[in-house]
Design a protein around this motif. Structure first.
Motif, PDB file in Angstrom:
ATOM      1  N   PRO A 140      -1.449 -18.035 -18.058  1.00  0.00           N
ATOM      2  CA  PRO A 140      -2.254 -17.069 -18.466  1.00  0.00           C
ATOM      3  C   PRO A 140      -2.232 -16.707 -19.905  1.00  0.00           C
ATOM      4  O   PRO A 140      -1.290 -16.900 -20.322  1.00  0.00           O
ATOM      5  N   LYS A 141      -3.398 -16.363 -20.483  1.00  0.00           N
ATOM      6  CA  LYS A 141      -3.550 -15.890 -21.915  1.00  0.00           C
ATOM      7  C   LYS A 141      -2.659 -14.858 -22.335  1.00  0.00           C
ATOM      8  O   LYS A 141      -2.140 -14.631 -23.360  1.00  0.00           O
ATOM      9  N   ASP A 142      -2.632 -13.960 -21.331  1.00  0.00           N
ATOM     10  CA  ASP A 142      -1.910 -12.517 -21.482  1.00  0.00           C
ATOM     11  C   ASP A 142      -0.250 -12.682 -21.398  1.00  0.00           C
ATOM     12  O   ASP A 142       0.437 -11.672 -21.719  1.00  0.00           O
ATOM     13  N   LEU A 143       0.129 -13.935 -20.961  1.00  0.00           N
ATOM     14  CA  LEU A 143       1.687 -14.303 -20.796  1.00  0.00           C
ATOM     15  C   LEU A 143       2.065 -14.644 -22.140  1.00  0.00           C
ATOM     16  O   LEU A 143       2.032 -15.734 -22.742  1.00  0.00           O
ATOM     17  N   VAL A 144       3.065 -13.605 -22.737  1.00  0.00           N
ATOM     18  CA  VAL A 144       3.609 -13.766 -23.999  1.00  0.00           C
ATOM     19  C   VAL A 144       5.301 -13.588 -23.947  1.00  0.00           C
ATOM     20  O   VAL A 144       5.792 -12.960 -22.981  1.00  0.00           O
ATOM     21  N   ARG A 145       5.964 -14.192 -25.011  1.00  0.00           N
ATOM     22  CA  ARG A 145       7.323 -13.897 -25.179  1.00  0.00           C
ATOM     23  C   ARG A 145       7.298 -13.365 -26.678  1.00  0.00           C
ATOM     24  O   ARG A 145       6.703 -13.699 -27.520  1.00  0.00           O
ATOM     25  N   THR A 146       8.521 -12.428 -26.516  1.00  0.00           N
ATOM     26  CA  THR A 146       8.721 -11.506 -27.759  1.00  0.00           C
ATOM     27  C   THR A 146      10.078 -11.143 -27.670  1.00  0.00           C
ATOM     28  O   THR A 146      10.786 -11.134 -26.838  1.00  0.00           O
ATOM     29  N   LYS A 147      10.632 -10.778 -28.888  1.00  0.00           N
ATOM     30  CA  LYS A 147      12.085 -10.354 -29.128  1.00  0.00           C
ATOM     31  C   LYS A 147      12.005  -8.738 -28.963  1.00  0.00           C
ATOM     32  O   LYS A 147      11.386  -7.810 -29.299  1.00  0.00           O
ATOM     33  N   ALA A 148      13.002  -8.592 -28.299  1.00  0.00           N
ATOM     34  CA  ALA A 148      13.207  -7.079 -27.591  1.00  0.00           C
ATOM     35  C   ALA A 148      14.132  -6.376 -28.805  1.00  0.00           C
ATOM     36  O   ALA A 148      14.544  -7.187 -29.791  1.00  0.00           O
ATOM     37  N   ASN A 150      17.089  -5.650 -28.668  1.00  0.00           N
ATOM     38  CA  ASN A 150      18.321  -5.899 -28.537  1.00  0.00           C
ATOM     39  C   ASN A 150      18.682  -7.548 -29.120  1.00  0.00           C
ATOM     40  O   ASN A 150      19.389  -7.929 -29.041  1.00  0.00           O
ATOM     41  N   GLY A 151      17.216  -8.006 -29.610  1.00  0.00           N
ATOM     42  CA  GLY A 151      17.174  -9.397 -30.143  1.00  0.00           C
ATOM     43  C   GLY A 151      16.994 -10.359 -29.135  1.00  0.00           C
ATOM     44  O   GLY A 151      16.755 -11.380 -29.638  1.00  0.00           O
ATOM     45  N   GLN A 152      17.054 -10.036 -27.913  1.00  0.00           N
ATOM     46  CA  GLN A 152      16.833 -10.944 -26.961  1.00  0.00           C
ATOM     47  C   GLN A 152      15.288 -11.261 -26.678  1.00  0.00           C
ATOM     48  O   GLN A 152      14.480 -10.453 -26.749  1.00  0.00           O
ATOM     49  N   MET A 153      14.863 -12.715 -26.373  1.00  0.00           N
ATOM     50  CA  MET A 153      13.771 -13.108 -26.066  1.00  0.00           C
ATOM     51  C   MET A 153      13.592 -12.422 -24.676  1.00  0.00           C
ATOM     52  O   MET A 153      14.054 -12.760 -23.662  1.00  0.00           O
ATOM     53  N   VAL A 154      12.146 -11.867 -24.608  1.00  0.00           N
ATOM     54  CA  VAL A 154      11.760 -11.411 -23.078  1.00  0.00           C
ATOM     55  C   VAL A 154      10.071 -11.761 -22.916  1.00  0.00           C
ATOM     56  O   VAL A 154       9.470 -12.133 -23.754  1.00  0.00           O
ATOM     57  N   THR A 155       9.846 -11.935 -21.687  1.00  0.00           N
ATOM     58  CA  THR A 155       8.602 -12.273 -21.470  1.00  0.00           C
ATOM     59  C   THR A 155       7.907 -11.299 -20.573  1.00  0.00           C
ATOM     60  O   THR A 155       8.449 -10.563 -19.816  1.00  0.00           O
ATOM     61  N   GLY A 156       6.662 -11.201 -21.212  1.00  0.00           N
ATOM     62  CA  GLY A 156       5.814  -9.944 -20.508  1.00  0.00           C
ATOM     63  C   GLY A 156       4.452 -10.079 -20.907  1.00  0.00           C
ATOM     64  O   GLY A 156       3.767 -11.033 -20.903  1.00  0.00           O
ATOM     65  N   ARG A 157       3.831  -8.768 -20.996  1.00  0.00           N
ATOM     66  CA  ARG A 157       2.390  -8.729 -21.347  1.00  0.00           C
ATOM     67  C   ARG A 157       1.996  -7.552 -22.316  1.00  0.00           C
ATOM     68  O   ARG A 157       3.027  -6.338 -21.829  1.00  0.00           O
ATOM     69  N   TRP A 158       1.308  -7.467 -22.881  1.00  0.00           N
ATOM     70  CA  TRP A 158       0.699  -6.127 -23.606  1.00  0.00           C
ATOM     71  C   TRP A 158      -0.446  -5.453 -22.826  1.00  0.00           C
ATOM     72  O   TRP A 158      -1.434  -6.162 -22.482  1.00  0.00           O
ATOM     73  N   GLY A 218       5.546 -22.778 -18.202  1.00  0.00           N
ATOM     74  CA  GLY A 218       6.020 -21.272 -18.388  1.00  0.00           C
ATOM     75  C   GLY A 218       6.290 -20.475 -17.119  1.00  0.00           C
ATOM     76  O   GLY A 218       5.628 -20.952 -15.993  1.00  0.00           O
ATOM     77  N   LYS A 219       6.766 -19.412 -17.048  1.00  0.00           N
ATOM     78  CA  LYS A 219       6.968 -18.588 -15.979  1.00  0.00           C
ATOM     79  C   LYS A 219       6.828 -17.076 -16.265  1.00  0.00           C
ATOM     80  O   LYS A 219       6.691 -16.713 -17.536  1.00  0.00           O
ATOM     81  N   ASN A 220       6.918 -16.143 -15.249  1.00  0.00           N
ATOM     82  CA  ASN A 220       6.379 -14.774 -15.394  1.00  0.00           C
ATOM     83  C   ASN A 220       7.599 -14.039 -16.072  1.00  0.00           C
ATOM     84  O   ASN A 220       7.313 -12.766 -16.248  1.00  0.00           O
ATOM     85  N   GLY A 221       8.644 -14.230 -16.363  1.00  0.00           N
ATOM     86  CA  GLY A 221      10.012 -13.872 -16.639  1.00  0.00           C
ATOM     87  C   GLY A 221      10.745 -12.867 -15.611  1.00  0.00           C
ATOM     88  O   GLY A 221      11.635 -12.014 -15.851  1.00  0.00           O
ATOM     89  N   GLN A 222      10.143 -12.976 -14.445  1.00  0.00           N
ATOM     90  CA  GLN A 222      10.859 -11.950 -13.470  1.00  0.00           C
ATOM     91  C   GLN A 222      11.930 -12.897 -13.098  1.00  0.00           C
ATOM     92  O   GLN A 222      12.130 -13.916 -13.169  1.00  0.00           O
ATOM     93  N   PRO A 223      13.149 -11.869 -12.496  1.00  0.00           N
ATOM     94  CA  PRO A 223      14.427 -12.690 -12.204  1.00  0.00           C
ATOM     95  C   PRO A 223      14.062 -13.746 -11.156  1.00  0.00           C
ATOM     96  O   PRO A 223      13.222 -13.523 -10.128  1.00  0.00           O
ATOM     97  N   TYR A 224      15.077 -14.889 -11.022  1.00  0.00           N
ATOM     98  CA  TYR A 224      14.757 -15.521 -10.007  1.00  0.00           C
ATOM     99  C   TYR A 224      15.766 -15.346  -8.721  1.00  0.00           C
ATOM    100  O   TYR A 224      17.067 -15.170  -8.981  1.00  0.00           O
ATOM    101  N   VAL A 225      15.323 -15.198  -7.686  1.00  0.00           N
ATOM    102  CA  VAL A 225      16.146 -14.872  -6.199  1.00  0.00           C
ATOM    103  C   VAL A 225      16.129 -16.203  -5.508  1.00  0.00           C
ATOM    104  O   VAL A 225      15.008 -16.542  -5.036  1.00  0.00           O
TER     105      VAL A 225
END
Length: 381
Positions: A140-148, A150-158, A218-225
């Protein structure tokens, strides 16, 4: 790429994931090539194409590019560390001598743990209709990775100026992405999609018999169970009985609970059409096509990309019996659940036997990593 699948273990994993640059400690002991069980029986001639492939990729990277690997590694963590060994490859006529000249073996001081992954072959259509009702979504076009913070990269959307977690599996299954034109293929079953996502890539067999490949995008950034673990916790499967086949069978014989059970894993993988040669595997996280029996997914915080690994383990043979397997493989991929020293996921290829081997590979053993020698090392020309 993934990149990578623990089919016979409790944790089913995605074949590829976003690289992890976190460094950690890895305990190693220098050893000699004469201590590698089966070294003299290796098919060295078959290694050269993979070496050249790796060196071509490394040459595309700036010398300071981090390849991963624990901070305690003596060498090989940056692309430039491989330049001398790769230059020597151009004039190599004897692969075994080349390896023994330009690489130093180190035993990983931890019990190795090996699993397998493969490219599934799944019936599909490029258009929706008839039995083909399960969409394979592109990124999806709105799926992005950015720096939180705490400096860690996170996946989500605005959304309205706020960064939020991306939609989970249940929301996507519920249609939150409908109408965006993201569908790139259609499958017959949500179970087929689920296992395609676990592998991270796969081959779609179209109604006319032709094949195309879906590659990880890519993936949605949600935890893998891990679904196997869920079914064990629910007393639906015994831990000793967890495999790809047993999980698929359980899902298909419980259609009323199938979707809800799969949605307990909120992680969701997106794909792209990969028009690379079907004579090779999908492109792994290192950026090169995977080679059956030679490519592995590793924990990048422990082992750098491109690193040769000497594997001593067992693989199931055609009769279902574990047989000794001692070969050189290459770190070319990563996986969500491939974590820790001595952990590797072997790419077994595609087709029924590749699926069988991957589905039944869950073995210990020994791992030896081969790091390039610095140019100043007196043992290197």
């Amino acid at each position: 790429m993934r990149k990578l699948l623990t089919l016979a273990a409790l944790a089913l994993v995605a074949g590829c994931a976003t690289p992890n640059d976190t460094s950690s400690s890895l305990s190693l002991t220098a050893t000699g090539f004469d201590a590698l069980a089966g070294w003299e029986r290796e098919d060295f001639s078959s290694l050269m194409p993979v070496f050249r492939q790796n060196c071509h990729r490394l040459a595309q990277l700036p010398p300071e590019t981090p390849l991963g690997g624990a901070e305690t590694l003596p060498y090989g963590r940056e692309a430039g560390d491989w330049s001398a060994a790769c230059a020597a490859l151009e004039t190599t006529t004897d692969t075994r001598t080349y390896l023994q000249t330009w690489f130093q073996p180190y035993t990983v001081d931890a019990k190795a743990s090996y699993t397998g992954y493969f490219e599934p072959q799944i019936e599909a259509s490029l258009t929706r209709g008839g039995p083909y009702q399960t969409p394979v979504y592109g990124r999806p076009k709105d799926l992005v990775r950015t720096k939180a913070t705490n400096g860690q990269m996170v996946t989500g959307r605005w959304e309205n100026g706020q960064f939020k977690p991306y939609y989970d599996r249940a929301q996507i299954d519920g249609g939150v992405l409908n109408g965006q034109g993201l569908e790139i293929a259609w499958l017959k079953s949500p179970v087929d999609l689920f296992f395609l996502q676990i592998q991270g890539s796969g081959r779609l067999i179209l109604p006319d018999g032709s094949q195309i490949r879906m590659g990880y995008d890519g993936k949605n950034g949600q935890p893998y169970v891990p679904l196997g673990r869920v079914l064990v916790q629910d007393n639906e499967l015994a831990s000793s009985a967890v495999s790809m086949d047993s999980i698929k069978a359980w899902l298909e014989t419980h259609p009323d609970r199938m979707m809800a059970t799969m949605e307990r894993n909120p992680n969701y993988v997106f794909f792209r059409r990969d028009d690379g040669s079907l004579a090779q595997g999908a492109t792994g996280a290192f950026g090169v096509p995977l080679t059956a029996g030679r490519s592995v997914a590793i924990d990048r915080s422990m082992i750098p990309f491109a690193t040769p690994l000497w594997v001593e383990t067992k693989l199931p043979d055609a009769k279902g019996q574990p047989a000794p397997w001692q070969h050189l493989v290459f770190a070319q991929d990563i996986g969500t659940d491939i974590k820790g020293a001595g952990r590797a996921d072997l790419f077994t290829g595609w087709g029924a036997f590749a699926q069988y081997v991957a589905g039944n590979l869950h073995e210990g053993g020994r791992m030896v990593i081969l790091l390039p020698r610095p140019p100043a090392d007196s043992s290197a020309p």
